[in-house]
Enzyme design. Structure first.
Site, PDB file in Angstrom:
ATOM      1  N   TRP A 252      -1.081 -18.577  22.686  1.00 59.06           N
ATOM      2  CA  TRP A 252      -0.972 -20.189  22.898  1.00 59.06           C
ATOM      3  C   TRP A 252       0.703 -20.596  23.111  1.00 59.06           C
ATOM      4  O   TRP A 252       1.062 -21.878  23.214  1.00 59.06           O
ATOM      5  CB  TRP A 252      -1.345 -21.057  21.558  1.00 59.06           C
ATOM      6  N   ASN A 253       1.358 -19.762  22.873  1.00 61.11           N
ATOM      7  CA  ASN A 253       2.854 -19.847  22.717  1.00 61.11           C
ATOM      8  C   ASN A 253       3.534 -20.368  24.426  1.00 61.11           C
ATOM      9  O   ASN A 253       4.340 -21.281  24.245  1.00 61.11           O
ATOM     10  CB  ASN A 253       3.674 -19.235  22.094  1.00 61.11           C
TER      11      ASN A 253
ATOM     12  N   LYS B 183      -8.628 -14.885  29.802  1.00 63.19           N
ATOM     13  CA  LYS B 183      -9.282 -15.797  28.561  1.00 63.19           C
ATOM     14  C   LYS B 183      -8.334 -16.358  27.971  1.00 63.19           C
ATOM     15  O   LYS B 183      -7.413 -15.698  27.023  1.00 63.19           O
ATOM     16  CB  LYS B 183      -9.901 -14.714  27.550  1.00 63.19           C
ATOM     17  N   PRO B 184      -7.963 -17.636  28.035  1.00 62.30           N
ATOM     18  CA  PRO B 184      -6.827 -18.207  27.565  1.00 62.30           C
ATOM     19  C   PRO B 184      -6.905 -18.529  26.181  1.00 62.30           C
ATOM     20  O   PRO B 184      -8.126 -18.575  25.662  1.00 62.30           O
ATOM     21  CB  PRO B 184      -6.835 -19.694  28.213  1.00 62.30           C
TER      22      PRO B 184
ATOM     23  N   GLY C 154      -0.789 -11.026  22.242  1.00 61.48           N
ATOM     24  CA  GLY C 154      -1.060 -11.886  21.079  1.00 61.48           C
ATOM     25  C   GLY C 154      -0.430 -11.188  19.849  1.00 61.48           C
ATOM     26  O   GLY C 154       0.445 -10.389  20.089  1.00 61.48           O
ATOM     27  N   SER C 155      -1.155 -11.395  18.694  1.00 62.46           N
ATOM     28  CA  SER C 155      -0.784 -10.923  17.484  1.00 62.46           C
ATOM     29  C   SER C 155      -0.958  -9.423  17.426  1.00 62.46           C
ATOM     30  O   SER C 155      -2.032  -8.816  18.165  1.00 62.46           O
ATOM     31  CB  SER C 155      -1.311 -11.583  16.021  1.00 62.46           C
TER      32      SER C 155
ATOM     33  N   GLU D 290       0.875  -6.395  24.569  1.00 60.39           N
ATOM     34  CA  GLU D 290       1.880  -7.123  24.174  1.00 60.39           C
ATOM     35  C   GLU D 290       1.813  -7.980  22.875  1.00 60.39           C
ATOM     36  O   GLU D 290       1.236  -8.957  23.013  1.00 60.39           O
ATOM     37  CB  GLU D 290       2.367  -8.183  25.346  1.00 60.39           C
ATOM     38  N   LEU D 291       2.609  -7.393  22.044  1.00 63.08           N
ATOM     39  CA  LEU D 291       2.220  -7.960  20.535  1.00 63.08           C
ATOM     40  C   LEU D 291       3.548  -8.717  19.879  1.00 63.08           C
ATOM     41  O   LEU D 291       4.169  -9.040  20.629  1.00 63.08           O
ATOM     42  CB  LEU D 291       1.670  -6.896  19.604  1.00 63.08           C
TER      43      LEU D 291
ATOM     44  N   CYS E 295       7.701 -14.591  21.314  1.00 63.50           N
ATOM     45  CA  CYS E 295       7.563 -13.185  20.803  1.00 63.50           C
ATOM     46  C   CYS E 295       8.843 -12.490  20.606  1.00 63.50           C
ATOM     47  O   CYS E 295       9.051 -11.816  19.631  1.00 63.50           O
ATOM     48  CB  CYS E 295       6.562 -12.490  21.691  1.00 63.50           C
TER      49      CYS E 295
HETATM   50  P1  NAD Z   1      -3.698 -13.984  18.658  1.00 65.14           P
HETATM   51  O1  NAD Z   1      -3.726 -12.588  18.914  1.00 65.14           O
HETATM   52  O2  NAD Z   1      -4.606 -14.926  17.221  1.00 65.14           O
HETATM   53  O3  NAD Z   1      -4.643 -14.604  19.847  1.00 65.14           O
HETATM   54  C1  NAD Z   1      -4.402 -14.197  21.114  1.00 65.14           C
HETATM   55  C2  NAD Z   1      -5.570 -14.180  22.203  1.00 65.14           C
HETATM   56  O4  NAD Z   1      -6.644 -13.299  21.604  1.00 65.14           O
HETATM   57  C3  NAD Z   1      -6.467 -15.676  21.989  1.00 65.14           C
HETATM   58  O5  NAD Z   1      -6.725 -15.907  23.402  1.00 65.14           O
HETATM   59  C4  NAD Z   1      -7.423 -15.375  21.062  1.00 65.14           C
HETATM   60  O6  NAD Z   1      -8.793 -16.121  21.196  1.00 65.14           O
HETATM   61  C5  NAD Z   1      -8.034 -13.984  21.233  1.00 65.14           C
HETATM   62  N1  NAD Z   1      -8.573 -13.104  20.484  1.00 65.14           N
HETATM   63  C6  NAD Z   1      -8.741 -13.333  19.112  1.00 65.14           C
HETATM   64  N2  NAD Z   1      -9.513 -12.583  18.421  1.00 65.14           N
HETATM   65  C7  NAD Z   1      -9.965 -11.666  19.485  1.00 65.14           C
HETATM   66  C8  NAD Z   1     -10.908 -10.295  19.487  1.00 65.14           C
HETATM   67  N3  NAD Z   1     -11.450  -9.983  18.488  1.00 65.14           N
HETATM   68  N4  NAD Z   1     -11.127 -10.007  20.798  1.00 65.14           N
HETATM   69  C9  NAD Z   1     -10.495 -10.550  21.790  1.00 65.14           C
HETATM   70  N5  NAD Z   1      -9.758 -11.488  22.022  1.00 65.14           N
HETATM   71  C10 NAD Z   1      -9.471 -12.127  20.762  1.00 65.14           C
HETATM   72  O7  NAD Z   1      -2.328 -14.538  18.770  1.00 65.14           O
HETATM   73  P2  NAD Z   1      -1.717 -16.049  18.985  1.00 65.14           P
HETATM   74  O8  NAD Z   1      -1.608 -16.532  17.468  1.00 65.14           O
HETATM   75  O9  NAD Z   1      -2.435 -16.854  20.110  1.00 65.14           O
HETATM   76  O10 NAD Z   1      -0.304 -15.758  19.433  1.00 65.14           O
HETATM   77  C11 NAD Z   1       0.988 -15.637  18.680  1.00 65.14           C
HETATM   78  C12 NAD Z   1       1.106 -14.103  18.498  1.00 65.14           C
HETATM   79  O11 NAD Z   1       1.368 -13.695  20.069  1.00 65.14           O
HETATM   80  C13 NAD Z   1       2.293 -13.759  18.074  1.00 65.14           C
HETATM   81  O12 NAD Z   1       2.220 -12.547  17.264  1.00 65.14           O
HETATM   82  C14 NAD Z   1       3.422 -13.348  19.166  1.00 65.14           C
HETATM   83  O13 NAD Z   1       4.590 -12.689  18.712  1.00 65.14           O
HETATM   84  C15 NAD Z   1       2.343 -12.770  20.183  1.00 65.14           C
HETATM   85  N6  NAD Z   1       2.871 -12.927  21.322  1.00 65.14           N
HETATM   86  C16 NAD Z   1       3.399 -11.610  22.113  1.00 65.14           C
HETATM   87  C17 NAD Z   1       4.089 -11.577  23.302  1.00 65.14           C
HETATM   88  C18 NAD Z   1       4.747 -10.371  23.852  1.00 65.14           C
HETATM   89  O14 NAD Z   1       4.751 -10.357  25.306  1.00 65.14           O
HETATM   90  N7  NAD Z   1       4.862  -9.313  23.029  1.00 65.14           N
HETATM   91  C19 NAD Z   1       4.344 -12.761  23.990  1.00 65.14           C
HETATM   92  C20 NAD Z   1       3.751 -13.956  23.337  1.00 65.14           C
HETATM   93  C21 NAD Z   1       3.337 -13.975  22.139  1.00 65.14           C
END
Ligand code: NAD
Length: 522
Positions: free
Chosen positions: A157-158, A181-182, A231-232, A253-254, A287
């Site tokens: 979401w960031n 899948k946003p 994501g995370s 990309e975490l 991130c």
């Molecule tokens: P998140 O991991 O909670 O969610 C990311 C996405 O994954 C969402 O669309 C969510 O619905 C989906 N998701 C959740 N559970 C899932 C599953 N079991 N299977 C498949 N998809 C699933 O992350 P967030 O809270 O939305 O974002 C913040 C995190 O993203 C932070 O840790 C940040 O550092 C990281 N991030 C990394 C980068 C990078 O380029 N390395 C860039 C931006 C954000």
């Protein structure tokens, strides 16, 4: 199914952000908590149906070749440029970002289109390696790069628009179809861009969105041929495990815990200004945010005092289109809780909170920009991803201690090093364990599209941008073709006879041995 974030069966969340009732989820304005709209959750059958549809359309998309795809994507760039203010409006509403930052995403996507438009064809061109041994000179060796038919892009979401399209664009250039899948917190700007591609650009049916929470992401993982996840690290590991069931490749990309090192020779003013923007851009929800700062002892007090002044002077609020704030809202209520708990933990363990350190009064998801001095590695704010507007600073004896502490983390996304000269800083940069290091600068590597961007350790697997950012979406296919007229039987084929084996052994020796004596076997 295991899910690292909220799942469809989870109870509705309260406050701003997504909450699900099973058939739909709500998107709220983080700036004041009010409801924007409800979005229906795509059930598994619909996700499968969407993937099947784009899979069919991908054949034609691949067949039109790179020049054909370039034409469509350049039209999309033009649409994006014409619609930047509207896209920024939608994004600002769903994220609570300040205007200057909401406006930054679409131009970066146009820039990515231009980069791959210029370099993509060359990066994906067939290759003809030279045969490594003499007998193979009778063959023409060729490598083709063929796309994974459907790429699933799962985003956080960031930076909702940027992180969806920055990865979708090279996949489309490579000839893949893409289903995004946003994040359930911020799906609207991505939906608007994909609507633009379909309805206003009239683009082929190879770019789609499916909506839902974690479970929908999981279903997408099952259906596609390649998963690009941002994501995370917690969810990234769940995604990778699920993808293992179908042996689907992933690029992850975490999260990060990026360090910034300030050596005594630094230009202090630049280092302070860079730390403020590096730590607080997007309310610290990047991130590659600066999440911890190590400053050499002789300049520590002055650095902390100047940084506190700089951060105190920043304006916080929802600024609409007025450019009157630097610090926006947090995108989700859960994130405010995490930030708050990290600051309290630091306070309890003896750190000094010099400015901020609390939620902002009123409705919505707000946390004041915060500077923490005398932090150390016993505190969560120095070890766990905070992902908020908090800059913890720690005093170090020298560069060696700074490097040791910078590397004392399970993350390795990026880092910054400040010193009086670029050479001095670069010498330290080379000792940092991370995917990128900015010298006397912050965040910049992301904008250099020729550089791979990605994390080491728990910060990810795989890279975006540059050749890595497009080649990951294709599979090499090796083609071996005869260049000369062939006999009925090659020497290595059946039957194995003593005469032919002796001849083959002699040739092998000549090829593999080095030095005349070895080659002749004397
Ligand atoms: P998140 O991991 O909670 O969610 C990311 C996405 O994954 C969402 O669309 C969510 O619905 C989906 N998701 C959740 N559970 C899932 C599953 N079991 N299977 C498949 N998809 C699933 O992350 P967030 O809270 O939305 O974002 C913040 C995190 O993203 C932070 O840790 C940040 O550092 C990281 N991030 C990394 C980068 C990078 O380029 N390395 C860039 C931006 C954000």
């Amino acid at each position: 199914m295991e899910s690292a974030s909220a799942t469809q069966s989870a109870p509705p969340a309260t406050g701003n952000g997504a909450s699900a009732d099973g058939g739909a989820f709500e998107v709220h304005r983080p700036a004041d908590g009010s409801l924007i709209r409800q979005i229906p959750i795509d059930p598994p059958e619909r996700v499968a149906e969407v993937v099947a549809r784009v899979r069919e359309n991908q054949k034609e998309w691949q067949a039109i070749g790179f020049p054909g795809r370039r034409r469509w994507l350049e039209r999309f760039r033009d649409w994006m440029i014409d619609n930047e203010p509207r896209l920024a409006d939608v994004m600002q509403e769903e994220t609570g970002k300040v205007r200057a930052e909401a406006e930054a995403e679409a131009p970066l996507i146009s820039s990515a289109i231009n980069y791959y438009s210029q370099h993509g064809e060359e990066l994906l061109a067939d290759e003809t390696p030279t045969p490594n041994i003499l007998p193979l000179r009778v063959k023409r060796l060729r490598i083709l790069y063929r796309p994974y038919p459907v790429v699933g892009v799962i985003t956080p979401w960031n930076f909702p628009l940027l992180l969806a399209l920055d990865d979708a664009i090279p996949a489309l250039f490579a000839g893949c179809a893409v289903v995004i899948k946003p994040s359930e917190f911020t799906p609207l700007s991505t939906m608007e861009a994909v609507r633009g591609w379909k309805e206003e650009v009239g683009g082929p049916g190879v770019l789609e969105v499916v909506n839902g929470l974690g479970e929908t992401g999981g279903v997408l993982v099952d259906e596609v041929d390649f998963v690009q996840f941002t994501g995370s690290d917690r969810t990234g590991k769940v995604v990778m495990k699920r993808a293992a069931d179908t042996l689907t490749p992933v690029s992850l990309e975490l999260g990060g815990k990026d360090p910034l090192i300030v050596l005594r020779s630094s230009d202090l003013e630049r280092a302070v200004n860079a730390t403020a923007v590096g730590g607080l851009l997007n309310s610290g929800q990047a991130c590659t945010s600066i999440e911890r700062v190590y400053v050499e002892e002789p300049i520590y007090d002055e650095f902390v005092a100047r940084l506190t002044d700089e951060v105190r002077g920043l304006r916080q609020g929802f600024d609409g289109r007025s450019y009157s704030a630097e610090i926006g809202a947090m995108a989700t209520p859960a994130q405010v809780e995490i930030v708050s708990s990290h600051v309290e933990d630091a306070r309890e363990k003896g750190a000094r909170v010099l400015t901020g350190g609390k939620r902002k009064e009123g409705s919505g998801d707000w946390y004041e920009p915060t500077v923490i001095a005398d932090a150390d590695h016993s505190m969560k704010v120095m070890t766990d991803e905070t992902f908020g507007p908090v800059i913890p600073v720690m005093k170090v004896r020298d560069a060696d201690e700074a490097v040791r502490l910078a590397n004392d983390t399970r993350y390795g996304l990026s880092a910054s090093v400040f010193a009086g000269t670029s050479d001095e800083a670069e010498a330290v940069a080379r000792r940092i364990e991370a995917g990128a290091v900015n010298v006397n600068d912050v965040l910049t590597n992301f904008f250099a599209l020729g550089l791979p961007m990605g994390g080491w350790k728990d910060s990810g697997i795989g890279f975006r941008h540059g050749s890595y950012g497009i080649k990951k979406y294709v599979r090499p296919e090796s083609i071996v073709v005869p260049r000369v007229k062939q006999g009925k039987r090659d020497p290595l084929w059946f039957p194995y006879t003593s005469t032919r084996r002796k001849m083959v052994n002699r040739v092998n020796r000549l090829i593999n041995a080095r030095g005349l004596r070895n080659r002749l076997g004397i």
